[in-house]
Design an enzyme around this catalytic site. Sequence first.
Site, PDB file in Angstrom:
ATOM      1  N   SER A   1      -3.496 -16.282  32.269  1.00 21.45           N
ATOM      2  CA  SER A   1      -2.603 -16.813  33.300  1.00 21.45           C
ATOM      3  C   SER A   1      -3.454 -17.698  34.206  1.00 21.45           C
ATOM      4  O   SER A   1      -4.651 -17.445  34.383  1.00 21.45           O
ATOM      5  CB  SER A   1      -1.963 -15.676  34.108  1.00 21.45           C
ATOM      6  OG  SER A   1      -2.956 -14.950  34.810  1.00 21.45           O
TER       7      SER A   1
ATOM      8  N   ALA B   1       0.836  -1.202   0.000  1.00 18.85           N
ATOM      9  CA  ALA B   1       0.000   0.000   0.000  1.00 18.85           C
ATOM     10  C   ALA B   1       0.869   1.250   0.000  1.00 18.85           C
ATOM     11  O   ALA B   1       1.933   1.287   0.613  1.00 18.85           O
ATOM     12  CB  ALA B   1      -0.918   0.006   1.215  1.00 18.85           C
TER      13      ALA B   1
ATOM     14  N   ARG C   1       2.249  -3.503  29.530  1.00 18.77           N
ATOM     15  CA  ARG C   1       0.854  -3.756  29.155  1.00 18.77           C
ATOM     16  C   ARG C   1       0.353  -2.715  28.158  1.00 18.77           C
ATOM     17  O   ARG C   1      -0.298  -3.052  27.169  1.00 18.77           O
ATOM     18  CB  ARG C   1      -0.030  -3.775  30.406  1.00 18.77           C
ATOM     19  CG  ARG C   1       0.182  -4.990  31.285  1.00 18.77           C
ATOM     20  CD  ARG C   1      -0.791  -5.023  32.470  1.00 18.77           C
ATOM     21  NE  ARG C   1      -0.736  -6.299  33.157  1.00 18.77           N
ATOM     22  CZ  ARG C   1      -0.277  -6.475  34.402  1.00 18.77           C
ATOM     23  NH1 ARG C   1       0.152  -5.426  35.104  1.00 18.77           N
ATOM     24  NH2 ARG C   1      -0.253  -7.673  34.942  1.00 18.77           N
TER      25      ARG C   1
ATOM     26  N   ASP D   1       4.655  21.108   3.099  1.00 20.47           N
ATOM     27  CA  ASP D   1       4.583  21.095   4.570  1.00 20.47           C
ATOM     28  C   ASP D   1       5.150  19.794   5.148  1.00 20.47           C
ATOM     29  O   ASP D   1       5.489  18.855   4.425  1.00 20.47           O
ATOM     30  CB  ASP D   1       3.134  21.308   5.023  1.00 20.47           C
ATOM     31  CG  ASP D   1       2.207  20.208   4.544  1.00 20.47           C
ATOM     32  OD1 ASP D   1       2.376  19.060   4.986  1.00 20.47           O
ATOM     33  OD2 ASP D   1       1.325  20.481   3.704  1.00 20.47           O
TER      34      ASP D   1
ATOM     35  N   GLY E   1      -3.914  -8.315  37.518  1.00 19.48           N
ATOM     36  CA  GLY E   1      -3.226  -7.849  36.310  1.00 19.48           C
ATOM     37  C   GLY E   1      -4.092  -8.003  35.076  1.00 19.48           C
ATOM     38  O   GLY E   1      -4.062  -7.160  34.175  1.00 19.48           O
TER      39      GLY E   1
ATOM     40  N   GLU F   1      -5.388  -5.209  32.364  1.00 21.63           N
ATOM     41  CA  GLU F   1      -5.251  -5.363  30.908  1.00 21.63           C
ATOM     42  C   GLU F   1      -6.589  -5.154  30.211  1.00 21.63           C
ATOM     43  O   GLU F   1      -6.648  -4.584  29.118  1.00 21.63           O
ATOM     44  CB  GLU F   1      -4.680  -6.743  30.586  1.00 21.63           C
ATOM     45  CG  GLU F   1      -3.210  -6.872  30.967  1.00 21.63           C
ATOM     46  CD  GLU F   1      -2.703  -8.289  31.012  1.00 21.63           C
ATOM     47  OE1 GLU F   1      -1.494  -8.474  31.257  1.00 21.63           O
ATOM     48  OE2 GLU F   1      -3.512  -9.224  30.827  1.00 21.63           O
TER      49      GLU F   1
ATOM     50  N   HIS G   1       7.904  17.893  -5.042  1.00 22.98           N
ATOM     51  CA  HIS G   1       7.950  19.315  -5.400  1.00 22.98           C
ATOM     52  C   HIS G   1       8.774  20.139  -4.429  1.00 22.98           C
ATOM     53  O   HIS G   1       8.786  21.367  -4.509  1.00 22.98           O
ATOM     54  CB  HIS G   1       6.535  19.881  -5.495  1.00 22.98           C
ATOM     55  CG  HIS G   1       5.829  19.473  -6.736  1.00 22.98           C
ATOM     56  ND1 HIS G   1       4.539  19.862  -7.030  1.00 22.98           N
ATOM     57  CD2 HIS G   1       6.230  18.703  -7.777  1.00 22.98           C
ATOM     58  CE1 HIS G   1       4.172  19.343  -8.197  1.00 22.98           C
ATOM     59  NE2 HIS G   1       5.183  18.637  -8.657  1.00 22.98           N
TER      60      HIS G   1
ATOM     61  N   LYS H   1      -4.104 -16.578  40.067  1.00 24.08           N
ATOM     62  CA  LYS H   1      -2.711 -16.621  40.506  1.00 24.08           C
ATOM     63  C   LYS H   1      -2.667 -17.131  41.944  1.00 24.08           C
ATOM     64  O   LYS H   1      -3.680 -17.139  42.651  1.00 24.08           O
ATOM     65  CB  LYS H   1      -2.085 -15.230  40.412  1.00 24.08           C
ATOM     66  CG  LYS H   1      -2.723 -14.182  41.320  1.00 24.08           C
ATOM     67  CD  LYS H   1      -2.043 -12.831  41.157  1.00 24.08           C
ATOM     68  CE  LYS H   1      -2.670 -11.787  42.089  1.00 24.08           C
ATOM     69  NZ  LYS H   1      -2.000 -10.465  41.964  1.00 24.08           N
TER      70      LYS H   1
ATOM     71  N   PHE I   1       6.882 -10.998  30.665  1.00 26.98           N
ATOM     72  CA  PHE I   1       6.990 -10.173  31.869  1.00 26.98           C
ATOM     73  C   PHE I   1       8.177 -10.637  32.719  1.00 26.98           C
ATOM     74  O   PHE I   1       8.314 -11.832  33.007  1.00 26.98           O
ATOM     75  CB  PHE I   1       5.705 -10.262  32.697  1.00 26.98           C
ATOM     76  CG  PHE I   1       4.573  -9.470  32.125  1.00 26.98           C
ATOM     77  CD1 PHE I   1       4.461  -8.110  32.374  1.00 26.98           C
ATOM     78  CD2 PHE I   1       3.627 -10.069  31.322  1.00 26.98           C
ATOM     79  CE1 PHE I   1       3.422  -7.373  31.842  1.00 26.98           C
ATOM     80  CE2 PHE I   1       2.581  -9.336  30.777  1.00 26.98           C
ATOM     81  CZ  PHE I   1       2.479  -7.989  31.044  1.00 26.98           C
TER      82      PHE I   1
END
Length: 479
Positions: A288, A21, A371, A112, A399, A403, A150, A388, A354
């Site tokens: 997790s 593209a 994150r 510009d 955690g 997220e 130009h 956990k 992590f």
Amino acid sequence: MKQHIRAFVDDYLGELVEGSAAIFAGAGLSVPAGYVDWRELIRPLSEELGLNIQLENDLVAVAQFHVNASGANRHKLHKAVIEAIAADNPPTANHKLLAKLPIQTWWTTNYDRLIENSLRAAGKIVDVKSAVPQLATTRPRRDATVYKMHGDVDRPDEAVATRDDFERYPKERGAFITALAGDLVSKTFLFLGFSFTDPNLDHVLTRVRLTFANNQRRHYAVFRTRTRLAGESDADFEHYRLRQTLVIEDLRRFGVRVLTVDHYAEITEFLQELVDRYKRRTVFVAASTADFGGWEQEEVNEFIQTLGRSLVSRGTRIASGLGAGIGDSLLSGALREVLQSNRTVDEALILRPFPRAMDGEDSAVLWETYRQEIISHAGIAVFLFGTKEVDGELRLADGMFREFEIARDQGVAVIPVGGTGGMAEVLAIDARDNWQAIVPELGDDAPGIIAGLMNRPEKPVELIEPMLQAIQILQGGKK
């Protein structure tokens, strides 16, 4: 969204994925940022000549007339360029959206710095080429190349503006013509804010058309449908409306298909659609677990490996922090599919493991940064499990909740898979009960989709198919 624009989005999205593209930006892309178009830029010069700029169609000729009348002195022309463009006005919404896309090739006739500034603001390394000698060098690790055919506001004495400049262009800046011709053959261009009156571009398009008569690459241009101006007569309006129709038809000779919009806001709409759909090719997997959701560990490993293989096999890129109890299986499944395909690891995976050995305030700051950064790459976030172990006790993964918040703040579509339990189940309940606010991207079917993913199957691998169906809905774009 109009059908012909939706068809363009589908086609151009494929070009973005393939890295083929390109953008060609004209003055119309810069005007909303507060810059004047070419007519307004040379208005003071026209007034000095006693000409009414509104009656002039050949603006290049007006610039030449002024240089002629000044004894070939271009000082006032250079001054007009600097005064009109030197300020670093902030990029428009359209510039910012375009900068988010993986477009490596940019062409412009503008002086510009909006394009390069918007790309740099998006964290990209930009290689700007406004003079022929720059074409021979390559900036290391560049993400995008901007060809300013130009000239640049920083070099007003080299600006291509007069009839003399255009006549000398093939000799003095012919390398730009050659480079553009090559890109027109190998890439699909989107022309934005461009009127197609530039003699250099006309020459290049003609050369490409004659060389590749029956095998021209398709390009796209955006025109606003001609509307009646204040005080415009019926005859004048009909003349300009008909002329636009004829220009659109003529551009087909060069493989340029015109997208007509009634309002410029439609451009922002389809660019946002492109950004959303491209980003949704990357799925962030937040997962997790400390208890494997009550299933056997081998069953969960099979589930996660199958998910990794399935996503990669469908052309989706996976972003992950390799959560505890899950990360190895996700990575193994994804890599196994990568090795059997033509894709590279970088094309299929974005990994930000992590650093769990860190403790204290520093680790909290680092994890938050991690994150924010990894989720910014994705357009879809899937949430699995979310538990956990803390001091021997099973707890929900806070955690994962963070997220989820980041994903929504960044406009990332979320899919909490409640059937896996843990924090994912908590998030799924909230999404089901408040679907219009949390999962609007799934449309009216959102409550049923989320509820279906809340069912706990005998084996977790049975969740794969409904998950993939939900992802496919999001990757298919707006209905």
